[in-house]
Design a protein around this motif. Sequence first.
Motif, PDB file in Angstrom:
ATOM      1  N   TYR A  38       0.826  -1.210   0.000  1.00  0.00           N
ATOM      2  CA  TYR A  38       0.000   0.000   0.000  1.00  0.00           C
ATOM      3  C   TYR A  38       0.861   1.262   0.000  1.00  0.00           C
ATOM      4  O   TYR A  38       0.598   2.221  -0.731  1.00  0.00           O
ATOM      5  N   LEU A  41       2.323   1.881  -3.487  1.00  0.00           N
ATOM      6  CA  LEU A  41       1.395   2.505  -4.440  1.00  0.00           C
ATOM      7  C   LEU A  41       1.204   3.988  -4.134  1.00  0.00           C
ATOM      8  O   LEU A  41       1.167   4.822  -5.048  1.00  0.00           O
ATOM      9  N   ASN A  45       2.368   7.255  -6.651  1.00  0.00           N
ATOM     10  CA  ASN A  45       1.479   8.364  -7.036  1.00  0.00           C
ATOM     11  C   ASN A  45       2.042   9.719  -6.625  1.00  0.00           C
ATOM     12  O   ASN A  45       1.848  10.724  -7.315  1.00  0.00           O
ATOM     13  N   LEU A  61      -0.033  -5.945   0.387  1.00  0.00           N
ATOM     14  CA  LEU A  61      -0.081  -6.325  -1.022  1.00  0.00           C
ATOM     15  C   LEU A  61       1.297  -6.819  -1.419  1.00  0.00           C
ATOM     16  O   LEU A  61       2.289  -6.145  -1.148  1.00  0.00           O
ATOM     17  N   GLN A  65       0.815  -8.206  -6.853  1.00  0.00           N
ATOM     18  CA  GLN A  65      -0.453  -7.474  -6.712  1.00  0.00           C
ATOM     19  C   GLN A  65      -0.237  -5.983  -6.955  1.00  0.00           C
ATOM     20  O   GLN A  65      -1.056  -5.332  -7.619  1.00  0.00           O
ATOM     21  N   VAL A  66       0.861  -5.460  -6.443  1.00  0.00           N
ATOM     22  CA  VAL A  66       1.195  -4.049  -6.688  1.00  0.00           C
ATOM     23  C   VAL A  66       1.366  -3.803  -8.182  1.00  0.00           C
ATOM     24  O   VAL A  66       0.832  -2.838  -8.744  1.00  0.00           O
ATOM     25  N   SER A  68       0.126  -5.496 -10.668  1.00  0.00           N
ATOM     26  CA  SER A  68      -1.178  -5.597 -11.332  1.00  0.00           C
ATOM     27  C   SER A  68      -1.970  -4.303 -11.213  1.00  0.00           C
ATOM     28  O   SER A  68      -2.563  -3.814 -12.187  1.00  0.00           O
ATOM     29  N   ILE A  69      -1.971  -3.713 -10.014  1.00  0.00           N
ATOM     30  CA  ILE A  69      -2.681  -2.453  -9.790  1.00  0.00           C
ATOM     31  C   ILE A  69      -2.039  -1.320 -10.593  1.00  0.00           C
ATOM     32  O   ILE A  69      -2.729  -0.479 -11.170  1.00  0.00           O
ATOM     33  N   LYS A  71      -0.558  -1.558 -13.426  1.00  0.00           N
ATOM     34  CA  LYS A  71      -0.959  -1.707 -14.825  1.00  0.00           C
ATOM     35  C   LYS A  71      -2.410  -1.278 -15.024  1.00  0.00           C
ATOM     36  O   LYS A  71      -2.753  -0.625 -16.012  1.00  0.00           O
ATOM     37  N   GLN A  72      -3.261  -1.637 -14.079  1.00  0.00           N
ATOM     38  CA  GLN A  72      -4.677  -1.255 -14.163  1.00  0.00           C
ATOM     39  C   GLN A  72      -4.831   0.258 -14.147  1.00  0.00           C
ATOM     40  O   GLN A  72      -5.658   0.817 -14.870  1.00  0.00           O
ATOM     41  N   GLN A  73      -4.032   0.916 -13.319  1.00  0.00           N
ATOM     42  CA  GLN A  73      -4.125   2.369 -13.181  1.00  0.00           C
ATOM     43  C   GLN A  73      -3.216   3.119 -14.158  1.00  0.00           C
ATOM     44  O   GLN A  73      -3.108   4.340 -14.094  1.00  0.00           O
TER      45      GLN A  73
END
Length: 214
Positions: A38, A41, A45, A61, A65-66, A68-69, A71-73
């Motif tokens: 967390y 991430l 940002n 996370l 998982q980090v 993946s997030i 890439k999603q964002q």
Amino acid sequence: MSVNILLADDHLMVREGLKQVLELDHDIDVISEASDGYECLNLINKTHPDVVLLDINMPNLDGLQVLSIMKQQKMKSKVIMLTIHKDVDYLIEALDAGCDGYVLKDSDSETLKKAIFDVYNGETFIEPSLTVLLNSSLAERDVMKDKLSELTKREVEVLKLIASGMFNKEIASTLCISERTVKNHVSNIFKKIEVSDRTQAAVFAIKNNLVDIK
């Protein structure tokens, strides 16, 4: 111009050691550090690093998982997975998730720096000691995909049920077909995927993600 780095690892001593080694190179600047997923991430940002050195095993996370997030964002930072795992399956999973580099924690400093600059310049860097294993594993995966493509839709259904532990009689009842028909399907499946028993067929199904491992 320096390459801005975010270090993400839950071990403080690892982060401190990496920072000292990297900042001996005046073209690398460690601008932030994270101890869990967390925090990583949030710092991405806030600080927008060029490259994230991301440990796979982290609390809250994990590294995958980090990633993946990220890439999603659509986060633009490049990602190098930094790990103790020499298992090629971890490497393939990381590459499939979209990492830009994969480096082992016991690598020397020059390898890590090369990874950083290669990734920063748009290239993919893979730990040299793992490239042969990767190529072999990918070739095996391609062969399995070719075998899988030879199966009919019904044969795939039967293979899934074999992998779930069902016997022919149970498969026949589930699919509303005769046990004789199931035997024919099983025989054809074994020939097409080149196995000799149900256990090998189940392993093939698991490797091809036809069933979930519980």
